[in-house]
Write an enzyme that holds these catalytic residues in place. Structure first.
Site, PDB file in Angstrom:
ATOM      1  N   GLU A   1       0.841  -1.217   0.000  1.00 43.34           N
ATOM      2  CA  GLU A   1       0.000   0.000   0.000  1.00 43.34           C
ATOM      3  C   GLU A   1       0.871   1.260   0.000  1.00 43.34           C
ATOM      4  OE1 GLU A   1      -3.485   0.084   2.484  1.00 43.34           O
ATOM      5  OE2 GLU A   1      -3.698  -2.102   2.394  1.00 43.34           O
TER       6      GLU A   1
HETATM    7  C1  LIG Z   1       2.633  -9.721   0.994  1.00 39.39           C
HETATM    8  C2  LIG Z   1       2.290  -8.731  -0.082  1.00 39.39           C
HETATM    9  C3  LIG Z   1       0.964  -8.452  -0.343  1.00 39.39           C
HETATM   10  C4  LIG Z   1       0.632  -7.558  -1.371  1.00 39.39           C
HETATM   11  N1  LIG Z   1      -0.697  -7.333  -1.666  1.00 39.39           N
HETATM   12  C5  LIG Z   1      -1.013  -6.619  -2.773  1.00 39.39           C
HETATM   13  C6  LIG Z   1      -2.380  -6.519  -3.217  1.00 39.39           C
HETATM   14  O1  LIG Z   1      -3.308  -7.026  -2.580  1.00 39.39           O
HETATM   15  N2  LIG Z   1      -2.624  -5.865  -4.373  1.00 39.39           N
HETATM   16  C7  LIG Z   1      -1.639  -5.273  -5.108  1.00 39.39           C
HETATM   17  O2  LIG Z   1      -1.937  -4.708  -6.151  1.00 39.39           O
HETATM   18  N3  LIG Z   1      -0.344  -5.320  -4.697  1.00 39.39           N
HETATM   19  C8  LIG Z   1       0.002  -5.999  -3.568  1.00 39.39           C
HETATM   20  N4  LIG Z   1       1.309  -6.086  -3.165  1.00 39.39           N
HETATM   21  C9  LIG Z   1       2.336  -5.381  -3.909  1.00 39.39           C
HETATM   22  C10 LIG Z   1       2.908  -4.196  -3.166  1.00 39.39           C
HETATM   23  O3  LIG Z   1       1.979  -3.158  -3.138  1.00 39.39           O
HETATM   24  C11 LIG Z   1       4.244  -3.828  -3.814  1.00 39.39           C
HETATM   25  O4  LIG Z   1       5.167  -4.800  -3.390  1.00 39.39           O
HETATM   26  C12 LIG Z   1       4.711  -2.437  -3.475  1.00 39.39           C
HETATM   27  O5  LIG Z   1       3.902  -1.492  -4.101  1.00 39.39           O
HETATM   28  C13 LIG Z   1       6.159  -2.175  -3.879  1.00 39.39           C
HETATM   29  O6  LIG Z   1       6.413  -2.592  -5.185  1.00 39.39           O
HETATM   30  P1  LIG Z   1       7.671  -3.553  -5.474  1.00 39.39           P
HETATM   31  O7  LIG Z   1       7.681  -4.622  -4.456  1.00 39.39           O
HETATM   32  O8  LIG Z   1       7.616  -3.945  -6.897  1.00 39.39           O
HETATM   33  O9  LIG Z   1       8.936  -2.655  -5.206  1.00 39.39           O
HETATM   34  P2  LIG Z   1       9.648  -1.646  -6.227  1.00 39.39           P
HETATM   35  O10 LIG Z   1       8.662  -0.681  -6.746  1.00 39.39           O
HETATM   36  O11 LIG Z   1      10.457  -2.411  -7.199  1.00 39.39           O
HETATM   37  O12 LIG Z   1      10.613  -0.859  -5.239  1.00 39.39           O
HETATM   38  C14 LIG Z   1      11.848  -1.411  -4.778  1.00 39.39           C
HETATM   39  C15 LIG Z   1      12.493  -0.409  -3.816  1.00 39.39           C
HETATM   40  O13 LIG Z   1      12.793   0.804  -4.526  1.00 39.39           O
HETATM   41  C16 LIG Z   1      12.141   1.900  -3.895  1.00 39.39           C
HETATM   42  N5  LIG Z   1      11.723   2.824  -4.939  1.00 39.39           N
HETATM   43  C17 LIG Z   1      10.945   2.563  -6.012  1.00 39.39           C
HETATM   44  N6  LIG Z   1      10.775   3.661  -6.740  1.00 39.39           N
HETATM   45  C18 LIG Z   1      11.469   4.651  -6.138  1.00 39.39           C
HETATM   46  C19 LIG Z   1      11.690   6.034  -6.407  1.00 39.39           C
HETATM   47  N7  LIG Z   1      11.110   6.645  -7.449  1.00 39.39           N
HETATM   48  N8  LIG Z   1      12.473   6.736  -5.574  1.00 39.39           N
HETATM   49  C20 LIG Z   1      13.036   6.147  -4.496  1.00 39.39           C
HETATM   50  N9  LIG Z   1      12.859   4.859  -4.180  1.00 39.39           N
HETATM   51  C21 LIG Z   1      12.081   4.112  -4.992  1.00 39.39           C
HETATM   52  C22 LIG Z   1      10.996   1.296  -3.131  1.00 39.39           C
HETATM   53  O14 LIG Z   1      10.580   2.108  -2.060  1.00 39.39           O
HETATM   54  C23 LIG Z   1      11.591  -0.005  -2.657  1.00 39.39           C
HETATM   55  O15 LIG Z   1      12.374   0.193  -1.513  1.00 39.39           O
HETATM   56  C24 LIG Z   1       1.664  -6.935  -2.116  1.00 39.39           C
HETATM   57  C25 LIG Z   1       2.995  -7.202  -1.809  1.00 39.39           C
HETATM   58  C26 LIG Z   1       3.319  -8.080  -0.824  1.00 39.39           C
HETATM   59  C27 LIG Z   1       4.771  -8.361  -0.548  1.00 39.39           C
END
Ligand SMILES: Cc1cc2nc3c(=O)[nH]c(=O)nc-3n(C[C@H](O)[C@H](O)[C@H](O)COP(=O)(O)OP(=O)(O)OC[C@H]3O[C@@H](n4cnc5c(N)ncnc54)[C@H](O)[C@@H]3O)c2cc1C
Length: 603
Positions: free
Chosen positions: A415
């Protein structure tokens, strides 16, 4: 009309005028964002004071729901431990959640739900999180995000069709945004919905890590629609539509018994009437759902902290080392005090944000992000420190500490990650202040040419801002706090002005390229988080009836500890805006990215 009746009618008119003014003021407040106001040097007192209260009727209703949550969950600690290992909640347990009405918490009564306010809902998730985070997630992913889009943007027909089944839990909901190539950058999704000649859509793509994925029947799915330059749109998709496939459950670090799966769509036919909201407005819808749902997650974090405080303080009192209880040691007291201040502060901020949502504020996205960042990080600190107090016991699976710590790790990731939310908080505040700066500049030019016209051009905010920056006529919050907290209130007044001044400096120095200055943005976000949370704490303590009770005296102490620590943090952050090692740190990181290892090994 006699003199007396004239007098009465004049008083009545004045009272009516005053009432109109007050209601106009209240309505105007609904358009304001108190957190964005802080970037402009303004503490909008009416947005923080008085501290929000719910009605007795709401309290009674909420009390009944909380009691039933307690009764259902309190004897299941051993089950939660086993389900964590097994990685799923049994169907009979989910049926129990249905029977309690926990899938209908925010659904209006006319559609079969309980119709709780945002405040009430957040409080229920707080209660369930005291027992187990995965339970809160099953309920929370359904209400906070899974079917929230239907509540916010659904047509009457869509609501009539789905809400009764969602309220009873016959249908469980999930929110499908994330894809393998699209996490934080939600606008880059590739799932596609193609319009058919019959007005319906064909959906293709795959969503990953979907909470409730394996148990849901109702999916809010975001897809790129091929019209309007491929903007996003939101759709309601039912599980039994041909082409919907659910992947295996993910094996996770924490919240293990909550269902997390992929959900994929292969030529899924979606009827035209299942478009949610307007075509092309999917990104806005996705963000509105997350904003409105954040108090669920933050409420859950507060519940988790309360459990950590209860477990760790009991453990500290009972555990003896060096001939005395470890509760006697300063370093253990420090941990318990910090957890307690954090919990009180997070609870105050979450309640404030829920109140904005319930009162019809139109722009609470920054405040919701602040409460999520603060509460989720405070929860992880509490989990970590309570495990540290329990030490070896804390590390053992026999005790709940390690599970709580694993479970709480997700809170700063989903979220909206803490990083993305900090950037959002700072950039939203600065953008707002930047617009006002422009407005101020053109209006002040006009003031010199034509004072009356010039002032007339100023928006309400900008007008007030002039008085702030010149320190004239500022709303003084010190008047609203108990005498003993006046110095603490002054801290927030001072640093609100400092934040506005720093915002001016940064905007003048970097202009639009402020967007790339992430170190500075993080500091600005941290300052505004301290301000918003601290003001929520001050407001809450101001609303307490002063007496000699220890509970009241300790609440004063919490407000004092928070504000003095916030003062030191804000001071550090603001000073570091101008003098820092940011460039050296960036260059070091780039060097390491290049090597992809640590190059100073010694033998
Ligand atoms: C257990 C679990 C349940 C989930 N449930 C749902 C759900 O119900 N529905 C749904 O749609 N999604 C869900 N998600 C997905 C979740 O919302 C994403 O994991 C989250 O939005 C982060 O995306 P990512 O993991 O791809 O990280 P990334 O976007 O790849 O980010 C990796 C790192 O880089 C940082 N980062 C990224 N962009 C920037 C920037 N511009 N500047 C600085 N730092 C940055 C991030 O903060 C993070 O530390 C779930 C994830 C998990 C693990």
């Amino acid at each position: 009309m006699g003199v007396a009746t004239e007098g009465i009618s004049m008083t009545a008119n004045l009272a009516e005028d005053k009432q109109n003014e007050t209601s106009a003021e209240a309505e105007r407040d609904l358009d304001l964002s108190p957190a964005k106001g802080l970037f402009c040097g303004e503490i909008i007192q009416s947005c923080f004071w008085p501290f929000p209260e719910i009605t007795n009727e709401q309290k009674e209703m909420l009390g009944m729901v909380l009691d039933s949550v307690d009764r259902f969950l309190e004897d299941k600690q051993e089950n939660f431990r086993q389900w964590d290992e097994a990685g799923e909640q049994p169907e009979e347990f989910i049926q129990g959640l249905r029977d309690l009405g926990l899938f209908g918490l925010i659904i209006p009564e006319e559609h079969g739900g309980i119709g709780l306010s945002n405040t009430g809902y957040s409080r229920v998730l707080q209660q369930s999180s005291r027992y187990d985070s995965s339970v809160s997630l099953t309920i929370g992913a359904h209400s906070s995000i899974g079917m929230k889009g239907l509540l916010l943007f659904g047509t009457d027909a869509q609501k009539e069709r789905y809400l009764p089944r969602l309220a009873s839990g016959e249908m469980i909901a999930a929110y499908c945004l994330t894809e393998s190539g699209s996490g934080s950058d939600a606008a880059s999704i590739r799932t596609r919905a193609t319009r058919n000649s019959n007005g319906g859509w064909t959906l293709n793509g795959e969503k990953i890590w979907i909470t409730n994925g394996g148990i849901a029947d109702f999916y809010t799915v975001f897809a790129r629609t091929d019209s309007d330059a491929g903007k996003l749109s939101a759709f309601i998709v039912e599980r039994d539509s041909p082409g919907v496939n659910i992947g295996l459950k993910e094996d996770k670090l924490g919240i293990r018994s909550s269902s997390t799966t992929t959900v994929s769509f292969a030529d899924v036919e979606i009827p035209a009437e299942n478009l949610l909201g307007e075509e092309g407005k999917g990104f806005k819808i996705a963000m509105a759902i997350l904003n409105s749902g954040r108090t669920g997650l933050s409420g859950g974090a507060v519940g988790g902290m309360k459990t950590c405080i209860a477990l760790a303080s009991k453990q500290a009192v009972e555990r003896k080392q060096f001939g005395s209880s470890i509760a006697e040691f300063g370093l253990i007291k420090k941990k318990i005090a910090e957890m307690t201040v954090d919990c009180f502060a997070a609870e105050s901020a979450v309640r404030m944000v829920s109140h904005y949502i319930d009162s019809g504020y139109t722009d609470y996205s920054v405040e919701a992000a602040i409460s999520k960042v603060f509460a989720s990080e405070a929860m992880f600190r509490a989990a970590n420190e309570s495990l540290q107090i329990a030490a070896g016991n804390g590390f053992m699976k026999e005790f709940p500490y390690e599970r709580i710590m694993r479970d709480s790790r997700i809170l700063t990731i989903f979220e909206g990650t803490s990083e993305i939310l900090r950037l959002f908080i700072a950039l939203s505040g600065m953008k707002y202040a930047g617009v006002l700066l422009q407005e101020l500049k053109s209006a002040t030019d006009d003031i010199f040419n034509n004072p009356i016209k010039g002032f007339g051009l100023l928006s309400d905010y900008a007008g007030r801002r002039i008085t702030h920056l010149t320190s004239l006529g500022q709303d003084r919050i010190i008047a609203a706090v108990p005498e003993i907290l006046r110095d603490d209130a002054l801290v927030f007044e001072k640093y609100t002005l400092e934040l506005a001044r720093m915002t001016d400096v940064l905007l003048r120095r970097h202009g639009k390229s402020i967007i790339e200055k992430q170190f500075a943005l993080q500091r600005a976000a941290d300052v505004v988080i301290d301000l918003f949370v601290g003001l929520s704490v001050l407001s809450r303590v101001s609303a307490m009836t002063p007496d000699d009770s220890e509970q009241y005296q300790q609440a004063l102490s919490i407000a004092h500890i928070f504000s003095q620590r916030a003062k030191r943090r804000m001071n550090r952050n603001l000073r570091a805006m101008l003098r820092n090692e940011d460039e050296a740190a960036k260059s070091l990181a780039e060097y390491i990215f290049d090597k992809q290892s640590y190059p100073w090994d010694v033998l």
